[in-house]
Structures are given as structure tokens and as C-alpha cells.
Design an enzyme around this catalytic site. Structure first.
Site, short mmCIF file in Angstrom:
data_model
loop_
_atom_site.label_atom_id
_atom_site.label_comp_id
_atom_site.label_asym_id
_atom_site.label_seq_id
_atom_site.Cartn_x
_atom_site.Cartn_y
_atom_site.Cartn_z
N TYR A 111 -4.81 9.34 58.33
CA TYR A 111 -4.73 10.80 58.40
C TYR A 111 -4.20 11.23 59.78
O TYR A 111 -4.65 10.69 60.81
CB TYR A 111 -6.13 11.36 58.15
N LYS A 208 -12.67 17.52 51.26
CA LYS A 208 -11.75 17.14 50.18
C LYS A 208 -12.52 16.98 48.86
O LYS A 208 -13.13 17.92 48.41
CB LYS A 208 -11.00 15.88 50.61
#
Ligand SMILES: *Cc1c(COP(=O)(O)O)cnc(C)c1O
Length: 396
Positions: A111, A208
Site C-alpha cells: 500500500y 476496507k
């Protein structure tokens, strides 16, 4: 024991979907409220100095956060879960357990925000990072130095959905006496449980899939190691990257449907991935469930199913990708992932813009790369939406 008086089954025998709804939660002993109360109080009255009911100040501990941490732990099969105000807060808090001079080996397409923490923040405090592809565990082993304290990986990775062999890298970590942290955000514990495969720590952005409704930013770290958990609880209290009680409540609510949501994310993503892989305007489709995917065999070994994320390269580079994204009506052009609604984004211009262009190219994050977070809308509508994207891309 996840439930005290009400249920006395052996909790470890309960299925994932049962734990998602009940773990860490029981009717409120005062009112009988079935849903976990949102305890907003920052402070808790004590019977006498130091004599309290388990809570004294909400940075150190909060009943709503406590319920969330227990539910997280049950789902990931962990003894301990420590919740944070964001995934990046979880990452930073884990790294605060290291010392100046320590070294971490990090997956090469983690990420973007994780890359930035290592590259821009931790570096200033003398914590060095080496970024590498972890497809070959022997290469990871060769990269371990006497200063290495941790291996940090994401699988499936972001945005290329590379698959790394958690059990094989855990074996390397044990042999070299270093910790292994797995960012399990993309897979979720519904599909993959890294602690059972030998990881020391699991980290999530609960922003998420865990929350799943794109209305909370949060994070969590989980481990079976009692000493490490104690250090993390200390850092949580001392550094203070804690989530609000309201956010904890929302994530607890989101977790209840994690199993159901993941089943639909997986089903729709695999349908769309098959279609994209055969599309004339697609240079390559990346989905761990495709037989053509380099990590398919390892993914099949360590994951229950292949997730809800797809990346693909549309022919025509930035102009085509931009036209594609602008033409979408159901997929929102937005960063983030893992919500019930579908999202599409352009890693080179959006989520991975903080990675230098040359590094991006070397990694294979091309100018036409589009990442999809496949939501749980009608899959036929999603496909029609993507067809409109391809029609617009063809005109560039
Ligand atoms: C979003 C994300 C993070 C960071 O989490 P935040 O909640 O945005 O701080 C870390 N890892 C992965 C894989 C992510 O997708």
C-alpha cells in the site's frame, strides 16, 4: 471466553459467521440491550483511587473498543487484537515497537501509505527498510541482515495482486528469528488467516472490507504473542492512535456481515475477472483466481477464495484509462476499497502517486493500469458499466 454468562459453548468450534455476529458482544447487563452500547465517556468513576471496573480513561481502554477488539481477535483466530484510528496508525504503532538501527524487509508493492511510512517517517528515526519482491522465499532469506527485526508483506499485494507464500516466508522468519507481519486487508480473515500460517502479526486497515461500508477509517493489529501484545497495548495507550467509540460501533456492525459480503465480492469479482481476461482491449488482467495468474497455485493453497479486487491494464495508456474511468456510472472513481459499492481507480495517478515514477514502472504499475474494488451490486449492471468504460477508452 468470548461470552460470559449467556453462552458457554467452546467458542473455538463456532463458525466464522457466528463469531462475526456474536464474538465479544453480549446483551448489556444493565438494560439488556442486544446491540453493544456506544460508550462515549472519556473517563470512568472509580470506587476509590485505583479501584475501577476495568476502565479508567478511554485512551487506555473503552468498553465499545473492547468488544470490537474481541470480535476482531475471534475472526482472525488471534489471542490479542489492538484497534487503532486508522490502518496507517496500526502500521506506525507496530513500527514503534522497533528501535533505531533496526531493519525491516518490506514487500515491493505494499500500500502506498505503508511505503510512505517506511520511506519518509521511520527512516528519520533510524529504522531502515529494504523493498523487495517476495515471490522467492530464498531471496527473502538472503536479504535478512543481523539488524533485521521484521519482514512485512501484503498478499494479495496492492495494486498488482501478487501472491506471496505466507507459510514459506514464516518458515524463513522463524529460522532467522525475525517477526513476520502480514497486512491481511485485501484477503480478510474470511479468506485467509496468516497467524495460522505462522505469521507473528496481522495488520488490517479496517477502513476496507472489515467495516465494509466506506464510512469509517480504522485499523487493527493482531497476534498470539503475549509479550508483543503487551508492548502493543502499551504503545496504543502511550502513543494514542485510538479509534473513537462511535467508529468502533460502526465497525462491529459492519463485521456482522463480513462472511456474507465476502462471498458476494468473490463471486462477482471472479465473474468479471474471467470476462476481462478475454477482453480485446485488455493487455493483462490480474486476479489470483485466474489460472493465468503467477500466484494462482499459492493463492489456492493459502486462501479460501480469491477476493474482490481485480487489476487490469487497458490498452491505450493514461488517455484510455482516464476516459474509461470518467465513463463509469456505478463504479465511483475513488481511492479505497472493500465497501459494498464498487470503486475504480488509477494507481499511477491516485493511490500509488507517492511512489516515484521509475519505481512504479519497474514494479509493473503501468500507465493503463486500473484497479477495481468489485462491490456487491448486481453483477450484470457492473459489467454493463465496464463496457461503457471500454467504449469510451476505444475513442481515445
Ligand atoms: C488502506 C490500506 C492501508 C492503510 O489504512 P488506512 O485505514 O487508510 O490508514 C494499509 N494497507 C492496505 C493494504 C490498505 O489498503
Amino acid at each position: 471466553m468470548l461470552w460470559s454468562h449467556r453462552m458457554r459453548h467452546d467458542d473455538s468450534k463456532l463458525g466464522f459467521d457466528t463469531l462475526a455476529i456474536h464474538a465479544g458482544q453480549e446483551p448489556d447487563p444493565v438494560s439488556g440491550a442486544v446491540m453493544t452500547p456506544i460508550v462515549l465517556s472519556s473517563t470512568f468513576a472509580q470506587d476509590g483511587p485505583g479501584n475501577h471496573k476495568g476502565f479508567d480513561y478511554s485512551r487506555a481502554g473503552n468498553p465499545t473498543r473492547d468488544a470490537l477488539e474481541r470480535c476482531f481477535a475471534a475472526l482472525e483466530g488471534a489471542k490479542h487484537a489492538i484497534a487503532y484510528g486508522s490502518g496507517c496508525g496500526a502500521t506506525t504503532s507496530i513500527l514503534l515497537t522497533l528501535k533505531s538501527g533496526d531493519h525491516v524487509i518490506v514487500g515491493d508493492d505494499v500500500y502506498g501509505g505503508t511505503f510512505r511510512i517506511f520511506d519518509k517517517v521511520m527512516k528519520q528515526f533510524g529504522i531502515a527498510a529494504t523493498f523487495m519482491d517476495m515471490t522467492d522465499p530464498a531471496k527473502v532469506e538472503a536479504a535478512v541482515t543481523p539488524q533485521t527485526k521484521m519482514i512485512w508483506l501484503e498478499t494479495p499485494s496492492n495494486p498488482l495482486l501478487k501472491i506471496f507464500d505466507i507459510a514459506a516466508i514464516a518458515t524463513v522468519a522463524k529460522k532467522k528469528s525475525v517477526m513476520l507481519t502480514v497486512d491481511n486487508t485485501f484477503a480478510t480473515p474470511a479468506l485467509q488467516q496468516p497467524l495460522a500460517l505462522g505469521a507473528t502479526l496481522v495488520v488490517h486497515s479496517s477502513t476496507k472490507y472489515l467495516n465494509g461500508h466506506s464510512d469509517v477509517v480504522g485499523g487493527v493489529a493482531m497476534t498470539n504473542d503475549d509479550a508483543l501484545a503487551e508492548t502493543l497495548h502499551f504503545v496504543q495507550k502511550a502513543a494514542g492512535a485510538v479509534p473513537s467509540p462511535f467508529d468502533c460501533y460502526l465497525v462491529l456492525r459492519g463485521l456482522k456481515t463480513l462472511g456474507v459480503r465476502m462471498r458476494q465480492h468473490v463471486q462477482s469479482a471472479s465473474t468479471l475477472a474471467d470476462w476481462l481476461a478475454g477482453h480485446a482491449q485488455v493487455d493483462r488482467a490480474l486476479y489470483p483466481g485466474l489460472k493465468s495468474h503467477a500466484g494462482h497455485a499459492v493463492a489456492a493453497k493459502q486462501m479460501k477464495a480469491f477476493g474482490g479486487m481485480i487489476s487490469f491494464e487497458v490498452k491505450g495508456g493514461v488517455p484510455a484509462a482516464t476516459a474509461f474511468l470518467k465513463a463509469l456510472r456505478i463504479f465511483a472513481c475513488a481511492e479505497s476499497l472493500g465497501g459494498v459499492e464498487s470503486l475504480a481507480e488509477h494507481p499511477a495517478l491516485m493511490t500509488h502517486a507517492s511512489i516515484p515514477a521509475e519505481t512504479r514502472r519497474a514494479l509493473g504499475i503501468g500507465d493503463g493500469l486500473i484497479r477495481l474494488s468489485v462491490g456487491i451490486e448486481d453483477v450484470g449492471d457492473l459489467r454493463t458499466d465496464l463496457e461503457a468504460g471500454f467504449a469510451a477508452a476505444a475513442k481515445t
